[in-house]
Scaffold this active site. Structure first.
Site, mmCIF file in Angstrom:
data_model
loop_
_atom_site.group_PDB
_atom_site.id
_atom_site.type_symbol
_atom_site.label_atom_id
_atom_site.label_comp_id
_atom_site.label_asym_id
_atom_site.label_seq_id
_atom_site.Cartn_x
_atom_site.Cartn_y
_atom_site.Cartn_z
ATOM 1 N N SER A 104 102.590 -91.336 -58.861
ATOM 2 C CA SER A 104 102.162 -89.994 -58.476
ATOM 3 C C SER A 104 102.965 -88.915 -59.211
ATOM 4 C CB SER A 104 102.252 -89.843 -56.957
ATOM 5 O OG SER A 104 101.561 -88.710 -56.520
ATOM 6 N N ASP A 249 98.332 -83.497 -60.761
ATOM 7 C CA ASP A 249 99.475 -84.388 -60.965
ATOM 8 C C ASP A 249 99.020 -85.623 -61.759
ATOM 9 O OD1 ASP A 249 98.015 -85.608 -58.937
ATOM 10 O OD2 ASP A 249 99.782 -86.299 -57.849
ATOM 11 N N ASP A 251 98.218 -88.713 -61.198
ATOM 12 C CA ASP A 251 97.121 -89.581 -60.734
ATOM 13 C C ASP A 251 95.969 -88.798 -60.119
ATOM 14 O OD1 ASP A 251 98.742 -88.986 -58.484
ATOM 15 O OD2 ASP A 251 97.967 -90.714 -57.393
ATOM 16 N N ASP A 253 95.460 -86.684 -57.576
ATOM 17 C CA ASP A 253 95.120 -86.524 -56.163
ATOM 18 C C ASP A 253 95.720 -85.248 -55.575
ATOM 19 O OD1 ASP A 253 97.775 -87.297 -55.982
ATOM 20 O OD2 ASP A 253 97.444 -88.965 -54.602
#
Length: 462
Positions: A104, A249, A251, A253
């Protein structure tokens, strides 16, 4: 080197000694545990796999694929993807689960295995404990040579994800096209650099100024989308006379926006704005976690809905949303959960809904921001000695403020009219995190100072 084994997965820094970092041995061990759990829980030998663009991704991906094959599991490999895309793919592929290889917002030396159930949602606390127990025992039954799993590469889910978003009733492509937005984007050299430009094109946005959109994993700045890390895109927005900036970010999400004047829209207000648009068109309930801004409650109640707070953590938000039939929810870190699409934080659907909202609003993004209640969150912490009984300390603070509305579902949250303070113990170190919110920075910080003073006074007396 760091290795953190939790109920939501395994994360750590690459390299070092097995058990002290995210080494190949640790990756294989926990992949084998998760794969074994999926087989026993669902009797389904298919798992979807996707990853962000971080440098270690290919190495981790190869180890995970080989281990799952060794268990006799078919791997649907999406390659470079996003967390929400993998979440969508799991039920569409009728898979028993999914793994997302991403740390993340953590820096480049980190990676992680995020674990999904057969619905494409993060596994529960109980399931996570089962996976950790299987890993601890290391009693894995691998497949014979004739029963090894196969690998299927599937690159269709970028388009599938976009198509599902475009089909949502509250995404108005024509309104977005007519607005003729000029948009700058910062995708921190991860998979947002593939997915966000493709989505914007599909939404009819013709002018996109790309910043850090090469998915090579070399993060040009700290990848967490906080104001101090977004100075460059703020300058690009101003120099290009863009209508707004979009930041995700690694990834994809988490989502935040930059206003046309280079100021920050505020990641806490990503959910507030999207929820406002959703609730205006489909009245209903909302959920965020206890540490998120009160502004969501304000816009929900204004539209006639009911707001509920959950414990911190995406799984907890999702559970509370299901329990209260919430039509929108998420977290104050820029995480949008829109059940109409799926129960997971999804920056891509957030972009489509936000741009529709802004297009119909018909004014600048900074004016949209000013239309919402103004709150300020102050984030502090107090360090204690490792042997300190933090739970007992929180009970004493609760007793001191027993006449105020409070919640103990996750630490202690105390409300003072439209102001609040939330005390949570850290899971990894002997500290109490103290978040407070009020209508001004001064009042929010004063509230935090008062609570910290109370804690110190309690510690003196104990």
């Amino acid at each position: 080197m760091t290795l953190i084994k939790s109920i939501s997965g395994i994360r750590g820094t690459i390299g070092g000694i097995a058990g002290n970092g995210l080494t190949p041995i640790d990756i294989v061990k926990f992949t084998a545990a998760y794969g074994s759990w999926v087989i026993s829980k669902t009797n389904n030998k298919k798992i979807v796999l996707g990853r962000d663009a971080r440098i270690s991704g290919e190495m981790v991906n190869n180890l995970v694929i080989g281990t799952l094959q060794g268990l006799g599991i078919e791997v649907i490999d999406l390659g470079l993807s996003t967390t929400p895309t993998v979440e969508i793919a799991v039920p569409m592929e009728n898979a028993g689960g999914g793994i997302i290889l991403t740390a993340s917002h953590n820096p480049k030396q980190w990676n992680a295995l995020k674990l999904l159930n057969e619905k494409g949602e993060f596994i529960s606390d109980a399931d996570g404990k089962d996976v950790l127990e299987i890993a601890e025992k290391s009693e894995f039954a691998f497949a014979d040579v004739d029963d090894l799993g196969k690998v299927v590469s599937n690159d269709t889910y970028l388009q599938k994800h976009i198509d599902i978003i475009l089909a949502l009733p509250l995404v108005d492509v024509e309104a977005i096209k007519a607005a003729n937005f000029k948009i700058a984007i910062d995708c921190v050299n991860s998979t947002g650099g593939i997915f966000v430009p493709a989505l914007l094109k599909a939404l009819g946005v013709e002018t996109v100024h790309e910043l850090y959109c090469e998915p090579n994993g070399h993060f040009p700045h700290n990848p967490e989308p906080l104001p101090e890390n977004l100075t460059e895109i703020a300058k690009v927005v101003q120099s290009k006379n863009a209508d707004l900036g979009i930041v995700v970010d690694p990834d994809v999400d988490r989502l935040c926006f930059v206003c046309e004047d280079g100021s920050m829209f505020g990641e806490e207000y990503t959910l507030v704005a999207v929820a406002d648009y959703i609730l205006q068109n489909t009245p209903g309930n909302s959920v965020s976690n206890l540490s998120s801004t009160r502004a969501l409650r304000d816009v929900t109640e204004k539209s006639g809905g009911t707001y509920n707070a959950s414990a911190v953590g995406e799984v907890n938000v999702v559970n509370k949303m299901k329990a209260t039939n919430a039509i929108i929810g998420g977290e104050g870190n820029g995480g949008i959960i829109y059940p109409e699409l799926h129960y997971g934080r999804d920056a891509l659907v957030g972009i489509a809904l936000f741009l529709t909202h802004l297009a119909k609003f018909g004014k600048s993004i900074s004016l949209l921001r000013k239309s919402y209640p103004e709150y300020y969150i102050s984030k502090n912490k107090i360090t204690l000695t490792p042997e300190m009984d933090i739970d007992a300390l929180l009970v004493k603070v609760q007793e001191k403020y027993k006449d105020q509305p409070n919640s103990t579902i996750d630490g202690l949250k105390i409300e003072f009219d439209k102001e609040w303070v939330h005390l949570r113990r850290s899971n990894t170190e002997p500290i109490i995190r103290i978040y407070s919110e009020a209508g001004s920075e001064t009042v929010a910080e004063g509230l935090a100072t008062k609570i910290i003073s109370d804690i110190k006074e309690i510690l003196k007396l104990s």
